[in-house]
Design an enzyme around this catalytic site. Structure first.
Site, short mmCIF file in Angstrom:
data_model
loop_
_atom_site.label_atom_id
_atom_site.label_comp_id
_atom_site.label_asym_id
_atom_site.label_seq_id
_atom_site.Cartn_x
_atom_site.Cartn_y
_atom_site.Cartn_z
N TYR A 60 33.99 28.90 33.07
CA TYR A 60 33.69 27.55 33.56
C TYR A 60 33.49 27.49 35.08
O TYR A 60 33.71 28.46 35.77
CB TYR A 60 34.64 26.49 33.03
CG TYR A 60 36.12 26.52 33.32
CD1 TYR A 60 36.69 27.30 34.29
CD2 TYR A 60 36.96 25.66 32.58
CE1 TYR A 60 38.05 27.26 34.52
CE2 TYR A 60 38.32 25.61 32.80
CZ TYR A 60 38.86 26.41 33.79
OH TYR A 60 40.21 26.35 34.02
N GLU A 61 32.99 26.34 35.53
CA GLU A 61 32.54 26.18 36.93
C GLU A 61 31.45 27.18 37.30
O GLU A 61 31.38 27.65 38.43
CB GLU A 61 33.73 26.33 37.91
CG GLU A 61 34.80 25.31 37.78
CD GLU A 61 34.30 23.88 37.95
OE1 GLU A 61 33.25 23.68 38.59
OE2 GLU A 61 34.94 22.97 37.42
N GLY A 62 30.58 27.46 36.34
CA GLY A 62 29.54 28.47 36.56
C GLY A 62 30.04 29.81 36.10
O GLY A 62 31.01 30.34 36.66
N GLN A 114 27.83 33.07 39.35
CA GLN A 114 28.45 33.34 40.66
C GLN A 114 27.76 34.53 41.34
O GLN A 114 27.50 34.50 42.55
CB GLN A 114 29.95 33.67 40.49
CG GLN A 114 30.77 32.61 39.78
CD GLN A 114 30.74 31.26 40.46
OE1 GLN A 114 30.74 31.18 41.69
NE2 GLN A 114 30.69 30.20 39.68
N ARG A 122 35.47 25.89 42.39
CA ARG A 122 35.28 27.34 42.19
C ARG A 122 36.38 28.15 42.86
O ARG A 122 36.85 29.15 42.31
CB ARG A 122 33.89 27.76 42.69
CG ARG A 122 32.82 27.35 41.73
CD ARG A 122 31.39 27.60 42.20
NE ARG A 122 30.48 27.23 41.12
CZ ARG A 122 29.16 27.39 41.16
NH1 ARG A 122 28.58 27.90 42.22
NH2 ARG A 122 28.42 27.02 40.11
#
Lengths: 601, 601
Positions: free
Chosen positions: B440-442, B447, B296
């Site tokens: 992406y990555e959440g 977040q 992240r």
């Protein structure tokens, strides 16, 4: 594959209820716009766009246009057939002058259709869209002979049109145009030069293409004051008025672009092509601006269009996709997860889209009505007011509408998570297609300067004062309506921010014009925010009144009230922040030398 | 073709002057990070990225990756050779553990490199980027044997890595994972299932690919508590530790995406592939989160990366392209027009980019130092403070950094006008490539909820209190510096907005968690704005101190002071508007039923 349904109920709400178009029935051209006629046009043209054009949107993106070695251009599969259906349907003739075969209906009606066609398939919509702009310029500046020659087949859609301004070295600054027009002694001119970024510049949809071209006659002033406008048909008309000899204009290339792949963006080479002057020599820019102003409103509508189709699909996805649980406890405990519609952050994005789209639709149709009233209102005073308001609002509709529309399209893509980034779902196309609207017909920076550098101060600020008065009147009357006081007060505060920003310009821009340039973008956004609020006040008032009568579709009107409240609480607060940025002026913005922007090693 | 120059001077300013990395020389791993070493790594790795990787960025976009019938994948022309050079250069080993062949340098150093590689070529950078994330997870959760088997060749770059979380029906909500892991009685598991959106999932750059895969063992709880982590090499290692038998994992498809075409985003089919459990059964998510947190931060850096390269090119264009005249009179009267650099609206966009990029660079490197201090600071108190701060800041760096970085990339495209929309100039690629970082990555919505739903309240709000104290200390000390009082006061006001927003959550979220969800995005942006201001205070203080000594490159430091002032006047005002939106709560946002979102006919 993404889908589209024309939001006909909302369009009818705006036209019939908010604008009350029937009340203008005594004006020329409005007499045919009965509510029945309006409902039929809205519903049927919406159906056509949803069913015929929307299904071609994704294939248009995938295939794009193809230029062949001979300079001819093929549009994507299905475009030609759909275009023939469009011509047959007559939807392009709604607003055209009756003497040239148009239906002479109010601009409001064609604008409603313009939203639908652009939402269904923006790349496709640009073919008839450019035609209608070119026809408007000919209508305004052409000779009677030129109008008779070109307008009937442009209005019917048998022929298309283009506008040729940009050259490789010259975009916004049209004074730098190099294309030459040499008189040939027979009333015609030989046009020579290179034009780029010509939308719909070459294609296989129509039997002729009527190019409107800016060029300079010999000895013309080396500035925007030396530009003349020419009509240059792809095929020169023969004596019977049909396309004859091929003219000396050809497509040298088509651009590879971020989006709107289905529209051929051409580099056009004029090699002594035969053209005829439209209007007076050296007055070309003024004639072109007739076209540009109409086109700018149309581009503003594109901001709404892509936001709308992206929104419709994001709603479907949010109701279908299950992931996680509602924060307040499982909404559907018998399922493994809840629809993402339950998550506030998803709902925030959907609500932002809903209130922007509906507010923007109201604004665009209200703006189209002002265009009508400019020409057709009964008194000179009314005509002037309408002209002032739409002149002021055009850069706001174009600039704010497309900036914000792009944001919304991006948020709708965001609703899809990773699936929003892959082509299959179609969301990323909406983002790519909508990006162009912030750029063409004058970048949004140019719009901001048009608003702040020209429109605000014009005629002693008459237009902005009229606008303030109109918004104030709306606020005052909303305050009298039960349940709307809070929204009206928030609007009052936002309007105060705009007034203060206006005052700041008045006090500071004279001393340093850079202060105006530094704040122009902020001002345009403040005004966009306040103006959509103005539209939400209008909608809320109509909805509140409708609910008095316990209507069958009360839910529709109740949603309008909630949406107005949401708009007030979620959009209006930015006005204050933008004003503070504007009041920071240009000092720090302009202070650093070129070298400070270089990447130091 | 767009170009890229690594901004090494600015990186050295942050590392050497703002963070004063040399002052940490007593900590393990920092002893080798002398200023000489830092300068060499920064300058040479920057050169490598600018010269070797940036020239492949556009071709990577045009060609994309190709999947062949046998499931193999070819990367774009030049990627393979460049990757070999990367491995040879050793830049991937900067932060790796020394016992496995890494250089054991502080994370700050590898993060500086990570910015450059991502800026030069994001699609390429993801191959080593995923490897480093997978190596971090193995390092944290793997057995000694697993580490010895995989880490040396992953750190050297000979092998690459992936992370396999997503499945078609399951993204954010990992509890829904269906991939199965059946014990085979020999300590290994047979992994069966379908994973999608696997970045760098299959390619031709390395002799092996080490997949880390989330799956469920038989009888595991049907929730995120039942997930285990497995290592599944593409080629099972033979007795000598070299790639041997082909494992039962294959690439079934590669996605057609909006951008990052040079990276193969794969659907991977696991057909009883042999895997080994990493860490404990059912603790897979925790192990994967080690990787995710590092990833992240890396994705936050991507927000900066695309904004930076877009900015560099937009500066060049603005200085080169001539259009119109300065508002204050011709800047270069002997030319036909001035460079567009003179126009305030262009300068606004460039200044916004400059102050975001430099502020974000400072934040990312400051964040990387916190990661180092989490493990290496001398006292438990210092380690805990660093851990608190970076835990709190990770979603802000990822969420705010990529939201704003995307905005900036779009503004830089806007500087180009119509040329920004065509592929030739490369600007539209930066926009498309940067869009993925918000997803992406959440997603950034995830977040925001990580920040507001977990990090804020964690341990009684210890982290956010520590953050407030740190910012307050910076404000207090800036007030003592001549010329910084105004900036410090504006920061104080912005911080008050954040505190008030925090208080509002504390008072209202308990009663209705939707209030938290409705304001989470706004809060994340408030905190991003304040945090970059925090970084600008730090930079301004260092610059003011440096100017006391009349340095040779005084212009560099003076630009920092102007930039800090610009940041304060142009970015901080949004904090107040965002707070007002947050305090509107969730009532109107969540009020409308599903039906109100349907398109009514």
């Amino acid at each position: 594959m993404p889908t589209y349904n024309a939001p006909t109920r909302d369009t009818r709400f705006v036209i019939n209820e908010m604008l009350d178009l029937a009340s203008y029935g005594n004006l020329p051209g409005f007499e045919n716009a009965t509510q029945d006629m309006i409902d039929t046009v809205v519903n049927e043209s919406g159906k056509f766009c949803s069913e015929v054009l929307a299904p071609l949107n994704q294939i248009g993106d995938e295939q794009g246009c193809t230029r062949h070695e001979d300079g001819s251009v093929t549009t994507p599969d299905g475009f030609k057939e759909a275009y023939a259906q469009l011509v047959e349907s007559g939807w392009t003739t709604l607003g055209g002058a009756e003497e040239y075969g148009g239906q002479g209906l109010p601009h409001v009606m064609s604008f409603a259709f313009e939203e639908y066609i652009g939402t269904a398939n923006q790349a496709f919509a640009m073919y008839p869209g450019l035609t209608s702009g070119a026809a408007a310029a000919l209508q305004a500046a052409g000779s009677e002979e030129q109008k008779a020659m070109y307008l009937p087949k442009m209005i019917s859609g048998e022929w298309s049109g283009t506008m040729n301004l940009t050259e490789p070295h010259c975009g916004t600054d049209l004074g730098m145009i190099r294309t030459k027009a040499e008189p040939q002694g027979d009333g015609s001119y030989a046009i020579t030069g290179t034009k780029i970024f010509i939308s719909a510049g070459e294609h296989d949809l129509t039997s002729n293409i009527i190019h409107l071209v800016l060029a300079k006659t010999p000895g013309a002033p080396d500035s925007s004051k030396g530009i003349s406008l020419f009509v240059v048909p792809k095929f020169i008309l023969d004596d019977s008025g049909e396309p004859g000899e091929r003219n000396g204009v050809s497509c040298g290339s088509i651009e590879k672009k971020m989006g709107i792949h289905g529209n051929a963006t051409c580099g056009l080479n004029y090699d002594g092509a035969t053209g005829w002057m439209v209007g007076e020599e050296h007055k070309g820019l003024a004639a072109m601006f007739v076209m540009m102003n109409a086109a700018r409103l149309g581009v503003g509508l594109q901001g709404l269009a892509q936001a709308e189709v992206a929104y419709q699909n994001a709603v479907e996805y949010a109701l279908d996709r299950r992931q996680g649980r509602a924060l307040t406890g499982p909404a559907e405990p018998d399922q493994k997860a809840d629809p993402i519609f339950v998550h506030p952050d998803v709902r925030r994005m959907l609500m932002d889209a809903k209130v922007f789209n509906e507010g923007m639709r109201a604004l665009c149709l209200w703006g189209a009505l002002q265009v009508d009233l400019t020409h057709k209102a009964q008194t000179e005073e009314e005509r002037q007011l309408a002209d002032d308001l739409i002149g002021l609002m055009t850069p706001v509709i174009k600039g704010y509408g497309t900036d914000k529309g792009y944001d919304i399209a991006n948020n709708m893509q965001q609703v899809y998570g990773g699936h929003g980034y892959v082509k299959e779902w179609g969301m990323e196309q909406f983002v790519r297609d909508s990006r162009i609207a912030m750029i063409y017909e004058g970048t949004n920076g140019v719009q901001a300067m048009d608003l702040c550098g020209r429109k605000l101060a014009s005629k002693g600020g008459r237009a902005i004062q009229a606008y303030f008065a109109a918004v104030e009147e709306e606020i005052a009357s909303a305050k009298q309506v039960e349940g709307l006081a809070d929204i009206a007060e928030k609007m009052e505060a936002a309007l105060e921010e705009q007034k203060a920003a206006t005052m700041w310009f008045m006090s500071n821009a004279m001393a340093n014009l850079n202060h105006l340039g530094a704040g122009a973008h902020h001002y345009m956004h403040i005004m966009g925010i306040v103006t959509l609020g103005f539209m939400w006040l209008k909608q809320a008032k109509v909805a509140a009144a409708a609910l008095e009568g316990s209507p069958e579709d009360a839910a529709f009107y109740e949603a309008k009230l909630t949406s107005a409240a949401y708009y007030a609480e979620r959009f209006l607060p930015d006005a204050a922040a933008l004003r503070r940025k504007l009041e920071a002026g240009s000092e720090n913005m302009m202070k650093l030398p070129e070298e400070a922007f270089a990447t130091a090693a």
